[in-house]
Design a protein around this motif. Structure first.
Motif, PDB file in Angstrom:
ATOM      1  N   VAL B 121      93.383-100.850 -30.231  1.00 52.77           N
ATOM      2  CA  VAL B 121      93.193 -99.500 -30.780  1.00 52.77           C
ATOM      3  C   VAL B 121      92.491 -99.578 -32.127  1.00 52.77           C
ATOM      4  N   GLN B 122      92.885-100.558 -32.943  1.00 50.51           N
ATOM      5  CA  GLN B 122      92.210-100.758 -34.228  1.00 50.51           C
ATOM      6  C   GLN B 122      90.734-101.074 -34.011  1.00 50.51           C
ATOM      7  N   ARG B 123      90.478-102.000 -33.099  1.00 44.19           N
ATOM      8  CA  ARG B 123      89.093-102.382 -32.816  1.00 44.19           C
ATOM      9  C   ARG B 123      88.256-101.161 -32.450  1.00 44.19           C
ATOM     10  N   ALA B 124      88.801-100.366 -31.526  1.00 39.27           N
ATOM     11  CA  ALA B 124      88.068 -99.174 -31.074  1.00 39.27           C
ATOM     12  C   ALA B 124      87.882 -98.190 -32.228  1.00 39.27           C
ATOM     13  N   ALA B 125      88.944 -97.992 -33.005  1.00 37.04           N
ATOM     14  CA  ALA B 125      88.885 -97.004 -34.088  1.00 37.04           C
ATOM     15  C   ALA B 125      87.884 -97.425 -35.163  1.00 37.04           C
ATOM     16  N   TYR B 126      87.896 -98.715 -35.539  1.00 35.93           N
ATOM     17  CA  TYR B 126      86.988 -99.173 -36.600  1.00 35.93           C
ATOM     18  C   TYR B 126      85.546 -99.169 -36.125  1.00 35.93           C
ATOM     19  N   LEU B 127      85.346 -99.561 -34.853  1.00 36.83           N
ATOM     20  CA  LEU B 127      83.979 -99.496 -34.308  1.00 36.83           C
ATOM     21  C   LEU B 127      83.494 -98.053 -34.252  1.00 36.83           C
ATOM     22  N   PHE B 128      84.412 -97.150 -33.896  1.00 36.92           N
ATOM     23  CA  PHE B 128      84.068 -95.728 -33.869  1.00 36.92           C
ATOM     24  C   PHE B 128      83.646 -95.263 -35.262  1.00 36.92           C
ATOM     25  N   ALA B 129      84.396 -95.675 -36.268  1.00 36.84           N
ATOM     26  CA  ALA B 129      84.076 -95.265 -37.640  1.00 36.84           C
ATOM     27  C   ALA B 129      82.693 -95.776 -38.054  1.00 36.84           C
ATOM     28  N   ILE B 130      82.371 -97.005 -37.647  1.00 32.44           N
ATOM     29  CA  ILE B 130      81.061 -97.577 -37.980  1.00 32.44           C
ATOM     30  C   ILE B 130      79.946 -96.756 -37.325  1.00 32.44           C
ATOM     31  N   VAL B 131      80.102 -96.505 -36.022  1.00 38.01           N
ATOM     32  CA  VAL B 131      79.078 -95.748 -35.289  1.00 38.01           C
ATOM     33  C   VAL B 131      78.962 -94.331 -35.855  1.00 38.01           C
ATOM     34  N   ASP B 132      80.102 -93.719 -36.176  1.00 39.81           N
ATOM     35  CA  ASP B 132      80.103 -92.360 -36.711  1.00 39.81           C
ATOM     36  C   ASP B 132      79.407 -92.315 -38.073  1.00 39.81           C
ATOM     37  N   ALA B 133      79.636 -93.334 -38.897  1.00 41.51           N
ATOM     38  CA  ALA B 133      78.984 -93.381 -40.210  1.00 41.51           C
ATOM     39  C   ALA B 133      77.471 -93.509 -40.054  1.00 41.51           C
ATOM     40  N   VAL B 134      77.049 -94.319 -39.083  1.00 40.32           N
ATOM     41  CA  VAL B 134      75.610 -94.458 -38.820  1.00 40.32           C
ATOM     42  C   VAL B 134      75.024 -93.111 -38.381  1.00 40.32           C
ATOM     43  N   LEU B 135      75.771 -92.410 -37.511  1.00 40.16           N
ATOM     44  CA  LEU B 135      75.324 -91.090 -37.049  1.00 40.16           C
ATOM     45  C   LEU B 135      75.249 -90.098 -38.211  1.00 40.16           C
ATOM     46  N   PHE B 168      79.896 -82.215 -37.000  1.00 42.30           N
ATOM     47  CA  PHE B 168      80.928 -82.773 -36.119  1.00 42.30           C
ATOM     48  C   PHE B 168      81.171 -84.258 -36.402  1.00 42.30           C
ATOM     49  N   ALA B 169      80.124 -84.965 -36.828  1.00 40.93           N
ATOM     50  CA  ALA B 169      80.327 -86.365 -37.219  1.00 40.93           C
ATOM     51  C   ALA B 169      81.219 -86.427 -38.462  1.00 40.93           C
ATOM     52  N   MET B 170      81.043 -85.457 -39.381  1.00 44.72           N
ATOM     53  CA  MET B 170      81.928 -85.373 -40.547  1.00 44.72           C
ATOM     54  C   MET B 170      83.361 -85.118 -40.108  1.00 44.72           C
ATOM     55  N   ALA B 171      83.539 -84.150 -39.196  1.00 44.41           N
ATOM     56  CA  ALA B 171      84.883 -83.815 -38.720  1.00 44.41           C
ATOM     57  C   ALA B 171      85.545 -85.040 -38.081  1.00 44.41           C
ATOM     58  N   ALA B 172      84.757 -85.791 -37.321  1.00 44.80           N
ATOM     59  CA  ALA B 172      85.287 -86.996 -36.676  1.00 44.80           C
ATOM     60  C   ALA B 172      85.676 -88.034 -37.723  1.00 44.80           C
ATOM     61  N   MET B 173      84.875 -88.157 -38.786  1.00 51.04           N
ATOM     62  CA  MET B 173      85.185 -89.121 -39.842  1.00 51.04           C
ATOM     63  C   MET B 173      86.469 -88.724 -40.575  1.00 51.04           C
ATOM     64  N   VAL B 174      86.620 -87.423 -40.835  1.00 56.34           N
ATOM     65  CA  VAL B 174      87.831 -86.935 -41.503  1.00 56.34           C
ATOM     66  C   VAL B 174      89.050 -87.214 -40.613  1.00 56.34           C
ATOM     67  N   ALA B 175      88.916 -86.985 -39.317  1.00 59.54           N
ATOM     68  CA  ALA B 175      90.014 -87.257 -38.382  1.00 59.54           C
ATOM     69  C   ALA B 175      90.353 -88.747 -38.395  1.00 59.54           C
ATOM     70  N   PHE B 176      89.321 -89.584 -38.399  1.00 60.47           N
ATOM     71  CA  PHE B 176      89.555 -91.032 -38.459  1.00 60.47           C
ATOM     72  C   PHE B 176      90.330 -91.390 -39.731  1.00 60.47           C
ATOM     73  N   VAL B 177      89.868 -90.854 -40.863  1.00 58.43           N
ATOM     74  CA  VAL B 177      90.508 -91.192 -42.147  1.00 58.43           C
ATOM     75  C   VAL B 177      91.980 -90.772 -42.138  1.00 58.43           C
ATOM     76  N   MET B 178      92.270 -89.612 -41.574  1.00 53.17           N
ATOM     77  CA  MET B 178      93.662 -89.145 -41.563  1.00 53.17           C
ATOM     78  C   MET B 178      94.554 -90.073 -40.725  1.00 53.17           C
ATOM     79  N   VAL B 179      94.063 -90.452 -39.552  1.00 52.97           N
ATOM     80  CA  VAL B 179      94.827 -91.381 -38.710  1.00 52.97           C
ATOM     81  C   VAL B 179      94.953 -92.737 -39.420  1.00 52.97           C
ATOM     82  N   HIS B 180      93.850 -93.174 -40.005  1.00 50.84           N
ATOM     83  CA  HIS B 180      93.804 -94.452 -40.720  1.00 50.84           C
ATOM     84  C   HIS B 180      94.858 -94.482 -41.845  1.00 50.84           C
ATOM     85  N   LEU B 181      94.926 -93.392 -42.620  1.00 44.91           N
ATOM     86  CA  LEU B 181      95.900 -93.316 -43.719  1.00 44.91           C
ATOM     87  C   LEU B 181      97.325 -93.276 -43.181  1.00 44.91           C
ATOM     88  N   ALA B 182      97.526 -92.537 -42.089  1.00 46.99           N
ATOM     89  CA  ALA B 182      98.869 -92.452 -41.502  1.00 46.99           C
ATOM     90  C   ALA B 182      99.317 -93.824 -41.009  1.00 46.99           C
TER      91      ALA B 182
END
Lengths: 258, 198
Positions: B121-135, B168-182
């Protein structure tokens, strides 16, 4: 013609710079500082409660100047903005200015003169009829506002580079500045002034440019954001002295390219 | 054991992580203020959580922090690929493994004994964050310079399309950060590891 202080019609570089400096000293400028730092988040982010307002703003301004350079470098004089079919024109096209629609200036067509000064060979003032007699062309392009919204419109007029050639402008100069009947003023870089889609606009959607869109004349640049496209132009000057602009002097990026 | 074997995150990773965190906070908060100038949807962000005060100030912040985000992101990607860390840490990765680890996480059965090992799950989440940041960077580039990047602009559905992608990429990044912090709050050792490296 709207009665205006004569300084707005007779442009000289020093006066423009003085005006810019005066505006920087204005209370609104201080207010901008305070507003930009009133957020609690900044202290949170930096971990310190004392942030030097002046130095933060100076640093941001420096980056903005750096961004001007980057945009100048990115700007491809041959790259055209996309054009659209007339069916895609946004109706009604939004009115936008730093004031409301009730303050739209009414410029008298018969007494109108376009003042051309600075580094140009021919400084005669142009009548509207003279401008209308020049070769005209149309463009249907997207106007992008710094706020984020965009709208497609159809503008017609004189290709600005051909106008500059006609008045014998020194195209090695850095800036072209504009003074407007609504006290708006702005300036652009020479490469953008010479871009094939940069237009001295006299018509909107096939009709004489209506007052709400800048009668008698605006400058249309689909390669720049809306605030760089001055309306109600009364004076054009070519200069090597940075002329700034109404919004630019308050902190908007000067190049403002898209 | 030597210090090297104890290291969970190398110093370049920790440095780029925290610089990226700073850039993301500035970009998001100033971006919200820019959004408020002409909202895409029927809501605005509360002024208190935005940065810049007024539109011009927010744009100055946004277009300053973009350099930090892009340069730091580039260093991160180069180091990650150059050291082979991206392959070691994030792969193999399969949907099956992600689902299995997700279920284990909900049952509280995920092991955090070795923080050097990312679960699926970490792998997927961090890769998602990388791709989302590029987007975010690419769509931001179109919003900033839509005329100068015609190919990118058309790929993202034109200027207005890029606005939606950016939002929407911003919204996804914010969602990632919230889960990441939790998640970090649930396993605080991970925060220590990201600060001191072990």
């Amino acid at each position: 013609m709207i009665k205006k202080p004569s300084r707005l019609l007779k442009i000289d570089g020093d006066a423009v710079v003085k005006e810019a400096l005066r505006r920087i000293e204005q209370p609104s400028r201080r207010l901008f500082l305070r507003r930009s730092l009133s957020l609690g988040g900044l202290s949170l982010l930096t971990g310190c409660t004392i942030v030097d307002d002046e130095s933060v703003e100076n640093a941001l301004m420096k980056v903005s100047r750096f961004n001007d350079k980057v945009q100048g470098w990115l700007f491809d004089p041959k790259q055209l903005a996309p054009t659209y079919p007339e069916s895609m024109i946004t109706r009604p096209f939004p009115f936008n200015a730093y004031y409301g629609e009730d303050k739209i200036p009414r410029v008298d067509a018969d007494s109108y003169r376009l003042d051309v000064s600075g580094l140009v060979a021919d400084r005669h003032a142009w009548t509207l009829a003279e401008l209308q007699a020049l070769p005209q062309s149309d463009q249907v392009t997207r106007h992008i506002c710094v706020e984020g919204w965009s709208a497609i419109g159809k503008w017609g007029g004189v290709t600005f580079s051909s106008f500059l050639a006609r008045v014998g402008a020194d195209t090695s100069a850095k800036y072209v500045g504009f003074k407007c009947a609504d006290d708006y003023y702005t300036s652009i870089d020479m490469p953008t002034a010479l871009h094939p889609q940069t237009q001295l606009t006299l018509t909107y959607d096939g009709q004489t440019l209506p007052p709400r869109y800048g009668f008698p004349m605006k400058l249309r640049m689909p390669t720049k954001l809306g605030y760089k496209n001055p309306k109600y132009i009364q004076a054009i000057f070519v200069t090597n002295t940075y002329p700034g602009g109404y919004w630019e002097d308050q902190g908007y990026n000067w190049f403002g390219g898209s | 054991m030597t210090a090297a074997t104890l290291t969970i995150h190398p110093v370049w990773l920790r440095a780029t992580h925290w610089l990226n965190a700073l850039a993301v906070v500035i970009m998001t908060m100033s971006g919200w203020r820019i959004y408020n100038a002409s909202p895409l949807f029927d809501f605005k962000f509360a002024k208190e959580i935005t940065l810049g005060g007024w539109l011009g100030g927010a744009i100055q912040w946004h277009f300053a922090a973009m350099w930090l985000l892009a340069a730091n992101g580039l260093v991160y990607l180069l180091c990650n690929v150059g050291t082979g860390r991206i392959v070691r840490k994030f792969f193999p990765l399969s949907p099956r493994a992600i689902i299995a680890d997700l279920l284990a996480a909900f049952r509280g059965q995920l092991s955090h004994a070795d923080l050097r090992q990312y679960n699926a799950v970490q792998r997927a989440a961090y890769l998602f964050a990388i791709v989302d940041a590029v987007l975010l960077v690419l769509s931001g580039l179109v919003l900033w310079k839509s005329v100068q990047f015609p190919l990118l602009r058309e790929l993202l559905g034109g200027y207005e399309g890029a606005r939606l992608v950016h939002f929407f990429a911003m919204a996804a990044m914010v969602a990632f950060v919230m889960v990441h912090l939790a998640m970090t709050a649930m396993v605080p050792r991970t925060l220590l590891a990201m600060i001191r490296g072990r």
